[in-house]
Write a protein that holds these residues in place. Sequence first.
Motif, PDB file in Angstrom:
ATOM      1  N   TRP A  50      -7.081  -7.104   1.390  1.00 43.28           N
ATOM      2  CA  TRP A  50      -7.409  -6.900   2.806  1.00 43.28           C
ATOM      3  C   TRP A  50      -6.360  -6.053   3.520  1.00 43.28           C
ATOM      4  N   ASP A  52      -3.681  -4.108   2.154  1.00 41.32           N
ATOM      5  CA  ASP A  52      -3.169  -2.892   1.528  1.00 41.32           C
ATOM      6  C   ASP A  52      -4.271  -1.841   1.439  1.00 41.32           C
ATOM      7  N   SER A  53      -4.076  -0.725   2.109  1.00 42.75           N
ATOM      8  CA  SER A  53      -5.096   0.330   2.132  1.00 42.75           C
ATOM      9  C   SER A  53      -5.311   0.961   0.758  1.00 42.75           C
ATOM     10  N   GLN A  54      -4.302   0.882  -0.120  1.00 37.93           N
ATOM     11  CA  GLN A  54      -4.444   1.435  -1.462  1.00 37.93           C
ATOM     12  C   GLN A  54      -5.476   0.671  -2.291  1.00 37.93           C
ATOM     13  N   HIS A  56      -8.300  -0.522  -0.964  1.00 41.23           N
ATOM     14  CA  HIS A  56      -9.611  -0.432  -0.308  1.00 41.23           C
ATOM     15  C   HIS A  56     -10.526   0.487  -1.114  1.00 41.23           C
TER      16      HIS A  56
END
Length: 312
Positions: A50, A52-54, A56
């Motif tokens: 949720w 960590d954009s890596q 997504h």
Amino acid sequence: MDAGNESSNVDFLLLGLFPGMKHINFLVSATLLIYGVALTANSMLILLIWVDSQLHTPMYFLLGQLALMDLTLISSIVPKMATDFFSGKRNISRVACGTQIFFFLTLGIAECILITLMAYDRYVAICNPLRYALIMSPRVCLQMAAISWAGGAFTSLAHTAYAMHFPTCGSREISHFLCEVMAILKLACEDISAYEKAVVVTSIVVLLIPLSFILASYALIFLSVHRISSTEGRNKALATCSSHLTVVSLYFGPAMLVYMRPTSYHRPVLDQVLFMLGPILTPMMNPLIYSLRNKEVVCALKKVLGYCLTSS
């Protein structure tokens, strides 16, 4: 007739985890430890995906759904089992029994569907990398999650309603630590042969057909991996696939042994061992398998821990 009516309202009695076994305190304590680890590991995995954009990406979105299902599945079993053990009260009402069966089947079937869709995700990522973003769009990922949850819920509702409508005769003792369909059917007064056939058909649809799709997907994946010239790329693909295949064996193996055998071949001790391996041990193993063997998850964990230490 009166006895039949009464049988639909009385409580059941759960005999608990391996009745008569010595050192049961140790086994219950170990089960609670497994539950604690599963609760922590799955919650942490959901949090990492949720924040960590890596992470997504479609693969991690589906993995987050699997962690949520695992968390709910083990929570529908262990707290009730532990409460019964420590309180000494093992009775469960017919409504509560049906509710537990519904949630257990819903989550179990939903996970089988989701794991199959995760195999498709890996197939697209490795065999069609240029079209991956187009095929596995956010909308498609949401549809996959919805299909998994809805498919599990509808199938479970049908089986729960039909299994619980059978009147029970004589003993109300369930030779298990949870309300489970096959254990409940042993108490039925009526002929259940037709329903047993329905269980086998459902098992073929939910277990064998998805497993066939998974194996076919990985056969194509391994052919594509074999053609990858880069050693690093080949190793990364194989690492991701081996993690998923490990999870597949943990889910499908015990489930097939439980639900693809006739009721007459069910033995309480063997069934309880299979349930310890499947719905209890597997939810603990899944996040460990994916996190310990996945550099992206480990890096996300290090970032979150580093941020927490810096903030404190």
